[in-house]
Each structure stands twice: as structure tokens, then as C-alpha cells.
Design an enzyme around this catalytic site. Structure first.
Site, PDB file in Angstrom:
ATOM      1  NE  ARG A 123      -2.637  -4.719   2.275  1.00  0.00           N
ATOM      2  CZ  ARG A 123      -2.462  -4.172   1.086  1.00  0.00           C
ATOM      3  NH1 ARG A 123      -3.090  -4.671   0.042  1.00  0.00           N
ATOM      4  NH2 ARG A 123      -1.669  -3.134   0.949  1.00  0.00           N
TER       5      ARG A 123
ATOM      6  CG  ASP B 196     -10.049  -0.203  -8.479  1.00  0.00           C
ATOM      7  OD1 ASP B 196      -9.081   0.535  -8.735  1.00  0.00           O
ATOM      8  OD2 ASP B 196      -9.944  -1.220  -7.762  1.00  0.00           O
TER       9      ASP B 196
END
Length: 289
Positions: free
Chosen positions: A47, A148
Site C-alpha cells: 500500500r 470516516d
């Protein structure tokens, strides 16, 4: 234990040592409270490698040093987004939604819900569908505050467009009532209808932030499948901060693998991964934000 910069390097085009991995774990814990287990090493590499290539770097150590030198850099947002997991679906853990419907149907005041891990939007829109079905025209008065930490996930939630194969898992009645099927260049996609998106307010929020900027009075808080990324101490602090934000009869919805009974005395189990306040508000402190 940290290893040398060479012997522990992964056999990839970029260099990530044991020391680099430990630095990543420390930084994401400080930034977002996320605890990365040892077995997440490959995930971290894959990632963050995209961020290194974006900056034309080959050493994780250099990338991490840049972050540490610039605490206000926008790269922190990309770093956090890269290490955040967004596994979600419409009506995931479906047993929660009939309970929510019964709960809000009994309310005479405008309903307010907080979805604390909105991800790409499937969960808050599932809540919105449930409110529409349970409240009818009264749903227009409802508000679903959806938060979020991942700004890329929130951007997808704002688009409210999903692959048709994902939507086809819902009943035909819900597909017809709540989605607009795309055509032409949008074939294979479906958009959430405006009357549903109008109920959902999306904003970034870090659960570790000292001030959430939220008013209290929520009928329910959905905090599902996110606490598992925090250690017990962080979980306990977050749960305590939920207490003054809930109405006296409010509900806290947890994920299927989360158990708050041994973490906080403020909540008691009401049903399958659903909690209610253990005491009445008169014994609690005033609302904090």
C-alpha cells in the site's frame, strides 16, 4: 526487534527494513490509533509502495523521514488512507437493520444516527434505506451523520455510485425504490437516489481527535468493524466518549467480531452485538464533543 537496514529488506524494488516497518506501525498508531500486527508487513509494503513511487523514492526510510519532518503535510492524509481498510457492503450484518427499524419507528422526534465508519457509503445508505422504510415521509426529517478518517473512501461515498453487481444483491423492491440504473457510459453502475443521499451528511473524523465536533442526541451509533483496529485502551476511551452523545434509550451497534462487555461498564449487551446504556443520563457528565 528492529533489524539491520539491509538484511531485513524485502526482495522488492523498494527497500523496507524491519526498522521502517516498526516506524510505520508507530506513526499510524499515533495518527489514527490503528494497531498493525506483525503479519501486516506485506500489506504495508504494497500500500505504501504507491506513495513512494508517486514521490519517486526507493527507500521507505526516506519517505517516513519526510513525514516526520513535516507534521502538517497533506501526505499524512495519503499515508493514513493507504493503511485504512474499507471492507463494507450494503446491509452487512443484516440482523441489525430490523432492530434499527423497530427502534426508530417508536421515536416521535426527528431521528439522528451517527455512522462512525462510513467507508465508501454502503453502511450509511443502508441505514438511510432502513429509515425510509420504517418512517415513511418522516424520514425526510432524519439525519445520518456519517464519518470516516479515509478521505478517498468518503469521496466515493459522496459519488454514491456503485457497481450494479453489488446492488443486485439487494431485493428488487429496494433496487427500484432507492437506485437509478446507469445507461450508456454508466452502464453497469447504479446511483443512490437523491432523496436518500439528502439524509446522509459525510465528513472526515478521526476517532482519536480531541474534539469530534458532534452534537449529542443520537438515537443510535453505528461503530462496526473499526474497534478491532484499536487496542483495548483506545477502545475504552472511545466508548466513554460515546455515552453523552446517545439519547437515554440510544443503541450502539458493534461489528460481529467486537465485544465491548469487557472493555466498558458504560454499556450493557441488549442483543447480538447491540448495546444500550447501562445507566440513565442523570448519572452521566454533560455532553462533550
Amino acid at each position: 526487534m528492529a533489524g539491520s537496514a539491509t538484511s531485513a529488506s524485502l526482495e522488492r524494488d523498494l527497500t523496507m527494513t524491519d526498522t521502517d516497518f516498526d516506524r510505520v506501525r508507530k506513526l499510524i498508531y499515533q495518527r489514527a490509533g490503528i494497531v498493525l500486527a506483525e503479519h501486516k508487513r506485506e500489506m504495508v509494503y504494497s500500500r505504501l509502495a504507491r506513495r513512494l513511487r508517486h514521490h519517486k523514492l526507493t527507500l521507505f526510510s526516506e519517505y517516513l523521514a519526510r513525514l516526520e519532518r513535516q507534521p502538517d503535510s497533506k501526505e499524512w492524509e495519503a499515508f493514513t488512507n493507504a493503511l485504512t481498510t474499507n471492507l463494507t457492503a450494503f446491509f452487512r450484518e443484516a440482523h441489525h437493520f430490523p432492530l434499527l427499524a423497530n427502534h426508530v419507528a417508536a421515536s416521535t422526534a426527528p431521528v439522528r444516527i451517527w455512522c462512525a465508519a462510513a467507508s465508501t457509503g454502503e453502511e450509511p445508505y443502508s441505514i438511510a434505506m432502513t429509515l425510509h422504510e420504517a418512517l415513511g415521509t418522516r424520514a425526510r426529517e432524519a439525519r445520518i451523520v456519517s464519518t470516516d478518517i479515509d478521505t478517498e473512501a468518503l469521496a466515493k461515498a459522496r459519488e454514491a455510485v456503485y457497481p450494479l453487481e453489488q446492488v443486485l444483491k439487494l431485493s428488487e423492491a429496494r433496487r427500484k425504490q432507492f437506485f437509478l440504473r446507469g445507461g450508456g457510459a454508466r452502464a453497469g453502475l447504479a446511483r443512490i437516489r437523491p432523496e436518500l443521499t439528502a439524509l446522509v451528511e459525510l465528513r472526515q473524523l478521526n476517532l482519536l481527535a480531541p474534539n469530534w465536533g458532534l452534537d449529542g442526541g443520537f438515537d443510535a451509533i453505528f461503530c462496526r468493524n473499526i474497534m478491532i483496529y484499536f487496542d483495548k485502551q483506545t477502545q475504552a476511551k472511545i466508548l466513554e466518549r460515546f455515552v453523552p452523545l446517545l439519547k437515554p434509550n440510544g443503541l450502539l451497534f458493534a461489528g460481529h467480531s467486537e465485544n465491548f462487555s469487557y472493555i466498558s461498564q458504560a454499556f450493557r449487551l441488549r442483543g447480538q452485538t447491540v448495546y444500550e446504556l447501562a445507566s440513565q443520563p442523570s448519572s452521566r457528565p454533560s455532553a462533550s464533543r
